[in-house]
Design an enzyme around this catalytic site. Structure first.
Site, PDB file in Angstrom:
ATOM      1  N   SER A 135      -6.126  -8.805   6.971  1.00 23.09           N
ATOM      2  CA  SER A 135      -6.743  -8.880   5.726  1.00 23.09           C
ATOM      3  C   SER A 135      -8.151  -9.487   5.832  1.00 23.09           C
ATOM      4  O   SER A 135      -8.859  -8.884   6.525  1.00 23.09           O
ATOM      5  CB  SER A 135      -6.070  -9.947   5.039  1.00 23.09           C
ATOM      6  OG  SER A 135      -6.290 -10.035   3.559  1.00 23.09           O
ATOM      7  N   ARG A 165      -4.339 -18.455  -7.940  1.00 18.80           N
ATOM      8  CA  ARG A 165      -3.288 -18.332  -6.902  1.00 18.80           C
ATOM      9  C   ARG A 165      -2.204 -17.397  -7.306  1.00 18.80           C
ATOM     10  O   ARG A 165      -1.568 -16.789  -6.381  1.00 18.80           O
ATOM     11  CB  ARG A 165      -2.865 -19.611  -6.483  1.00 18.80           C
ATOM     12  CG  ARG A 165      -1.984 -19.628  -5.250  1.00 18.80           C
ATOM     13  CD  ARG A 165      -2.810 -18.906  -4.167  1.00 18.80           C
ATOM     14  NE  ARG A 165      -2.000 -18.865  -2.807  1.00 18.80           N
ATOM     15  CZ  ARG A 165      -2.384 -18.523  -1.560  1.00 18.80           C
ATOM     16  NH1 ARG A 165      -3.470 -17.870  -1.421  1.00 18.80           N
ATOM     17  NH2 ARG A 165      -1.674 -18.713  -0.370  1.00 18.80           N
ATOM     18  N   ASP A 209       1.613  -1.912   1.040  1.00 20.35           N
ATOM     19  CA  ASP A 209       0.260  -2.737   0.762  1.00 20.35           C
ATOM     20  C   ASP A 209      -0.672  -2.116  -0.177  1.00 20.35           C
ATOM     21  O   ASP A 209      -1.249  -1.119   0.123  1.00 20.35           O
ATOM     22  CB  ASP A 209      -0.234  -3.303   2.076  1.00 20.35           C
ATOM     23  CG  ASP A 209      -1.585  -4.042   2.063  1.00 20.35           C
ATOM     24  OD1 ASP A 209      -1.928  -4.492   0.835  1.00 20.35           O
ATOM     25  OD2 ASP A 209      -2.056  -4.575   2.927  1.00 20.35           O
ATOM     26  N   HIS A 256       1.266  -6.638   1.010  1.00 20.73           N
ATOM     27  CA  HIS A 256       0.139  -7.119   1.766  1.00 20.73           C
ATOM     28  C   HIS A 256       0.754  -8.328   2.750  1.00 20.73           C
ATOM     29  O   HIS A 256      -0.004  -8.514   3.821  1.00 20.73           O
ATOM     30  CB  HIS A 256      -1.043  -7.720   1.012  1.00 20.73           C
ATOM     31  CG  HIS A 256      -2.179  -8.034   1.704  1.00 20.73           C
ATOM     32  ND1 HIS A 256      -3.122  -7.124   2.522  1.00 20.73           N
ATOM     33  CD2 HIS A 256      -2.857  -9.166   2.011  1.00 20.73           C
ATOM     34  CE1 HIS A 256      -3.927  -7.730   3.261  1.00 20.73           C
ATOM     35  NE2 HIS A 256      -3.798  -8.884   2.737  1.00 20.73           N
ATOM     36  N   ASP A 257       1.492  -8.908   2.295  1.00 19.95           N
ATOM     37  CA  ASP A 257       2.285 -10.129   3.088  1.00 19.95           C
ATOM     38  C   ASP A 257       2.897  -9.816   4.315  1.00 19.95           C
ATOM     39  O   ASP A 257       3.089 -10.596   5.382  1.00 19.95           O
ATOM     40  CB  ASP A 257       3.293 -10.880   2.195  1.00 19.95           C
ATOM     41  CG  ASP A 257       2.888 -11.977   1.500  1.00 19.95           C
ATOM     42  OD1 ASP A 257       1.788 -12.237   1.761  1.00 19.95           O
ATOM     43  OD2 ASP A 257       3.528 -12.586   0.329  1.00 19.95           O
TER      44      ASP A 257
END
Lengths: 368, 368
Positions: free
Chosen positions: B143, B212, B307, B340-341
């Site tokens: 990232s 967040r 992602d 993405h995690d």
């Protein structure tokens, strides 16, 4: 075509939650003429931030689907009688949280009951009854409008000959709920929200603006944002090295967020997104197939390849279930770069498909 | 493996904006031993909300990439000397907006200069010089960490033998900027933000929490959210018909939002997202190819199929440019549902690929 918004008031409506709302008013527009047989009526159901003004000019402004509805257009007003009403819980003439609560004399705010997509449909049914429309040639909507159209086929299976479901779903997914929840939290975190009682003062414009920014990102596609904005700077070739606006995309989102505040009620945002999130045609009973048991509606389902908010697989789930039951369903996954917005902007193919589907529905109804 | 965070203070650093920051401190952790030839050092660069604590236990908590770094793991601490530092602008020990501004005696707040990914790399270079590391076997990050690793290959082409770029991009896209801008606006709309001067009072927790929440949605995939939450209710089979929590996904996001506030500084959110948005390896000069002109780094590029925040096409753009220049690049688009995690959680294949790549880099360096 200049049109005005009309409204009807009813004594009350009983809601899915068990609550009752009294009185209830619904704002609507109508285009074209109802024929003698009363067989040419079409109901258009609007998306999240839409309203009754779907076509023509009202106060000099074109309706939100004016490119689809009008003389010679896909929804041909020379052929069909078309009705569009603002949804229950809305803020454009239909009873919603900004309406006066007769038991307090003040706007409902958070005393407004939580409403559902089925409740929206119920109010539309009351309106059609009032207008003397016994059957619908079609009910059609995109996004949340598609949920209403689906709900129509289940709530009143005998009333609609066909349903056109565009860029929609039979149930809101975790990701769809999540984006709505961010918007709600942004509004409720704004001190001006004041527990929903802001109608005498300043509305929670910052929170609503942020909610709308998130919305706009989800309505576009990665590709359409790249084409429209890319990394273009507001001041050519110069990064600001500060927190004012650097990129065009920032400027666009801030503008759209701040503009939304002038035309939309923050509490309506809360209630309408909640109705979307509660939407599950099966009501948690599991099988979509059994829900369509008594449904004889013809379906047209349309999705768009770049729509990641209401992805094609959600439309395909509906289509698969209907096909498995041997029900009449046509499906098109239209190529578009516009993301979820495609149903509002990318209309050439959509127009042809809708036009053809309405024509074949007419022929089929006539042949019965 | 119990590790502690150490820190070094330098007289100052000159920034890309032209500003100078004096003094500057950097927090870091190191694992393993630097060999006599000083040839086994690897720099790990962290993502947006990461910190220097990449591996082992600090205060009883495992590092953010502990499944990748340790004895016998992909980054084998029995073989390599591994360094990870908190980025410039951060809030976990490295100088950032919460640090004391020596000219006022108060935290910088918005007087902190805008920093870039290249500035982060600059501070890492100062740290490596301080530690006596003349060359890096590899620099690796996911990232925003991948942006730093890419920037390393361009800023110090002679220093790094290889770079591992995971789930990253050579330039932030309009959509990526847009999501960051929503987060920034949510923070700045919170009255507790107070123009960035909140260190004596209450931090802008609501705004940071909303930022967040948006982040978490973008880190997951539609599919992983469906698997993890679906439409599961907190209270089984019962919609609340109110605005408390109905769905598990709402509860999860609210919790993660509120928890983040306890460990992250809202102003760091502003500055670090800005650095991401400014990141364009070409600095607007257009051609990515010419940027790699003097680069002799071996590259490993990894992306993940689900992602959508840093989509595979962004990794493929880097790979295509490097291949066209006949530079040494390996690429894997790993199948994963985690979005993405994935670079943090779905590590079985990633581990094998990284391990193999580091081994072949060692052999190649030895053969020179």
């Amino acid at each position: 075509m200049i049109v005005e918004t009309r409204s009807v008031r009813f004594a009350g409506i009983s809601l899915e939650s068990g609550a009752r709302l009294e009185p209830v008013e619904v704002a609507y527009q109508a285009y074209g003429e109802l024929n003698a047989a009363r067989s040419n009526a079409i109901l258009i159901t609007h998306a999240f931030s839409g309203d009754a003004h779907a076509a023509g000019l009202t106060d000099g402004k074109p309706g939100w689907w004016d490119n689809m509805i009008g003389p010679g257009k896909a929804f041909d007003t020379e052929r069909y009688f078309i009705v569009c009403s603002n949804v229950l819980g809305g803020c454009q003439g239909t009873t919603g949280p900004a309406s006066i609560n007769p038991s307090t004399g003040h706007p409902y705010g958070m005393l407004f009951p939580v409403i559902t997509i089925a409740d929206m449909v119920e109010l539309q049914k009351m309106l059609l009854d009032h207008l003397g429309i016994p059957q619908l040639l079609a009910v059609c909507g995109g996004s949340m409008g598609g949920m209403q159209a689906l709900q129509w086929s289940v709530s009143y299976p005998e009333m609609g000959h066909s349903a056109i479901i565009i860029a929609s779903t039979a149930r809101h997914s975790a990701q769809q709920i999540a984006f709505n929840e961010v918007g709600r939290q942004a509004i409720m975190a704004d001190p001006d929200w004041n527990g929903g009682a802001y109608y005498d003062g300043k509305p929670p414009g910052r929170g609503l603006g942020i909610a709308r920014m998130v919305g706009h990102i989800t309505y576009m596609s990665d590709e359409s944002m790249r084409e429209k904005f890319g990394r273009r700077l507001r001041e050519k070739d110069k990064l600001g090295f500060d927190f004012s606006v650097d990129f065009e995309v920032e400027s666009y989102l801030r503008y759209r967020g701040s503009q939304f505040v002038t035309r939309f009620d923050a509490n309506s945002y809360l209630y309408i997104t909640k109705a979307e999130d509660y939407f599950d045609l099966t009501r948690g009973s599991g099988s979509l197939g059994s829900i369509f048991e008594n449904v004889r509606t013809r379906f047209l389902v349309i999705s768009f390849t770049s729509d990641w908010l209401y992805p094609s697989y959600q439309s395909q789930e509906i289509v698969r279930v209907l096909r498995r039951r041997n029900q009449d369903v046509a499906y098109c996954d239209l190529q578009s770069n516009y993301g979820h917005d495609a149903f509002l902007v990318d209309i050439a193919e959509q127009s042809e498909i809708v036009r053809g589907f309405l024509g074949s529905t007419e022929r089929e109804v006539a042949a019965r």
